[in-house]
Structures are given as structure tokens and as C-alpha cells.
Design an enzyme around this catalytic site. Structure first.
Site, PDB file in Angstrom:
ATOM      1  N   ASP A 152       0.882  -1.166   0.000  1.00  0.00           N
ATOM      2  CA  ASP A 152       0.000   0.000   0.000  1.00  0.00           C
ATOM      3  C   ASP A 152       0.913   1.206   0.000  1.00  0.00           C
ATOM      4  O   ASP A 152       1.870   1.276   0.769  1.00  0.00           O
ATOM      5  CB  ASP A 152      -0.938   0.028   1.205  1.00  0.00           C
ATOM      6  CG  ASP A 152      -2.104   0.968   0.923  1.00  0.00           C
ATOM      7  OD1 ASP A 152      -2.882   0.679  -0.006  1.00  0.00           O
ATOM      8  OD2 ASP A 152      -2.222   2.021   1.587  1.00  0.00           O
ATOM      9  N   PHE A 208       4.135   5.530 -13.604  1.00  0.00           N
ATOM     10  CA  PHE A 208       2.678   5.542 -13.479  1.00  0.00           C
ATOM     11  C   PHE A 208       2.277   6.530 -12.388  1.00  0.00           C
ATOM     12  O   PHE A 208       3.130   7.121 -11.715  1.00  0.00           O
ATOM     13  CB  PHE A 208       2.153   4.128 -13.156  1.00  0.00           C
ATOM     14  CG  PHE A 208       2.582   3.597 -11.804  1.00  0.00           C
ATOM     15  CD1 PHE A 208       3.835   3.035 -11.637  1.00  0.00           C
ATOM     16  CD2 PHE A 208       1.734   3.668 -10.708  1.00  0.00           C
ATOM     17  CE1 PHE A 208       4.238   2.556 -10.391  1.00  0.00           C
ATOM     18  CE2 PHE A 208       2.118   3.174  -9.463  1.00  0.00           C
ATOM     19  CZ  PHE A 208       3.378   2.621  -9.304  1.00  0.00           C
ATOM     20  N   ARG A 241       9.208   1.702  -2.734  1.00  0.00           N
ATOM     21  CA  ARG A 241       8.999   0.250  -2.742  1.00  0.00           C
ATOM     22  C   ARG A 241      10.339  -0.474  -2.618  1.00  0.00           C
ATOM     23  O   ARG A 241      10.468  -1.448  -1.882  1.00  0.00           O
ATOM     24  CB  ARG A 241       8.296  -0.176  -4.041  1.00  0.00           C
ATOM     25  CG  ARG A 241       6.924  -0.795  -3.798  1.00  0.00           C
ATOM     26  CD  ARG A 241       6.246  -1.170  -5.103  1.00  0.00           C
ATOM     27  NE  ARG A 241       6.208  -0.045  -6.035  1.00  0.00           N
ATOM     28  CZ  ARG A 241       5.384   0.983  -5.895  1.00  0.00           C
ATOM     29  NH1 ARG A 241       4.519   1.028  -4.905  1.00  0.00           N
ATOM     30  NH2 ARG A 241       5.400   1.982  -6.753  1.00  0.00           N
TER      31      ARG A 241
END
Ligand code: IMP
Length: 199
Positions: free
Chosen positions: A71, A157, A186
Site C-alpha cells: 500500500d 505511473f 517500494r
């Protein structure tokens, strides 16, 4: 016990691609929740970590395999951390990130003090690893930067075209994606996961 299969609990093609690349060195099969037709649960948590755990455990229970969920989102300092856990939702059902980036820019300009705008922002990522029979583990990472306007670049993105990481001239939308994936929120969460040697 060694893992045979790990399910990436995401329907976001950009994230699945990035996470699958990070998992490529491991000997288990990596599949996405979308490929197994597992529907994503509602994100009812109030933190990135809570939402990641919700998604990972839902996917682990539905698939019967280990599941890894992410998330993540963009936190803008001058907007008190918004859009934060609502980063995907600001883009609406059509995933219109041009609209979401414009909303941020408009709200940022409304915070201007004597013409000065605090443009600091960070991406944050919480990874939750849910292995059957084990307690779910959470790993968090972030990357700091500034927001630029207008958006630059068509790689990546989401909010990538407006995010310029500290110390770099290019936005995530302009940068070589191998370079982005090596420094992203990430990647930083993933480094922590690997350091814990969970597989
Ligand atoms: P989630 O699927 O609820 O975690 O939504 C995260 C949202 O945050 C994504 O839809 C993107 O809008 C944004 N986001 C997360 N990571 C990135 C990134 O690496 N680049 C650009 N946007 C991101």
C-alpha cells in the site's frame, strides 16, 4: 518451509511489474492476484500499513499461498500528508492521474504564503507479507523529493511525472525505470524485507 508460490496482492499493473522484478532472483513462482481472479478487499485502514495487511491477508486466505501486498501513496507536506492513503482514490474510478495531479497543484497553490509554496513531498510504501501459518510482517520505505509543475515525462505511473526525488534533475516520469526501481519507496521497503530474510 520453502515457498513454492507467492501471490502479489495487487491489480495495479505498474506495481505488479515493479514488485515482480524485485522478486525475480527468488526460486518461487510469482503470480498476481488479478491472474487468480482474486478481488481486492475494500481499503478500510487508516494507515498504509493497515491497508497493506488487509490486502495481503485477504489474498493469502483466498489463494492459500503466501501473499505480498503493497500500500503506497504520495504525501504532500503542505497538504498535511494528503493524498496519502487516498492517492489512488484522488484519481477517481477512471484512474485519471492528470486530474489528481492538477488537484494537488491547485491545493498547493492555495497554501502559498507571500508567493512561496512548500513543494516537499514523499512517496511511502508499506509492504505486508502474509505467509500461511505465520504472523504477517510489515516493512516500510519512503523516498523524499519535491513536486514540479507541469508534469514531466511519460514513464512510470500514477504521480511519477510530478515527483522529483531529492538530488535528481529528472522526475520519476522521465527517469530510466531501472533507476527509479532502485531508489523508490517500494525498493526501500523491499530492502528492509530482504534484510529480514523472510523466504
Ligand atoms: P494503492 O493501490 O492504494 O496502494 O494506491 C497507491 C497509489 O499511490 C497509486 O495508485 C499511485 O497513484 C500512487 N503511487 C504509489 N506508488 C507510486 C509510484 O511509484 N509512482 C507514482 N505513483 C505512485
Amino acid at each position: 518451509m520453502a515457498l513454492n508460490t507467492l501471490v502479489i496482492a495487487s491489480h495495479n499493473a505498474g506495481k505488479v511489474k515493479e514488485i515482480a522484478a524485485l522478486l525475480a532472483p527468488f526460486p518461487f513462482e510469482v503470480i498476481s492476484a488479478a491472474a487468480l481472479d482474486i478481488i481486492e478487499p475494500e481499503e478500510t485502514g487508516s494507515t498504509f500499513a493497515q491497508n497493506a495487511v488487509l490486502k495481503a491477508e485477504h489474498c493469502r486466505d483466498a489463494a492459500g499461498h503466501a501473499a505480498l501486498a503493497d500500500d503506497s501513496g504520495l504525501e504532500v507536506a503542505a497538504l498535511n500528508g494528503d493524498p496519502g492513503i487516498y492517492s489512488a482514490r484522488w484519481a477517481g474510478p477512471d484512474h485519471d492521474f492528470a486530474m489528481a495531479m492538477e488537484r494537488i497543484e491547485k491545493e498547493l497553490n492555495a497554501t502559498a504564503n507571500r508567493g512561496l509554496v512548500d513543494r516537499r513531498a514523499n512517496f511511502t510504501c508499506a509492504l505486508a507479507l502474509a505467509i500461511p501459518g505465520q504472523e504477517t510482517k510489515i516493512f516500510e520505505g519512503r523516498i523524499d523529493g519535491n513536486l514540479v509543475w507541469p508534469p514531466r515525462g511519460s514513464r512510470g505511473f500514477g504521480y511519477d511525472p510530478v515527483f522529483q526525488p531529492l538530488g535528481f534533475e529528472e522526475t520519476f516520469g522521465q527517469m530510466d525505470q531501472i533507476q527509479k526501481h532502485a531508489m523508490s519507496h517500494r525498493a526501500n521497503a523491499f530492502k528492509r524485507l530482504l534484510a529480514a530474510k523472510p523466504f
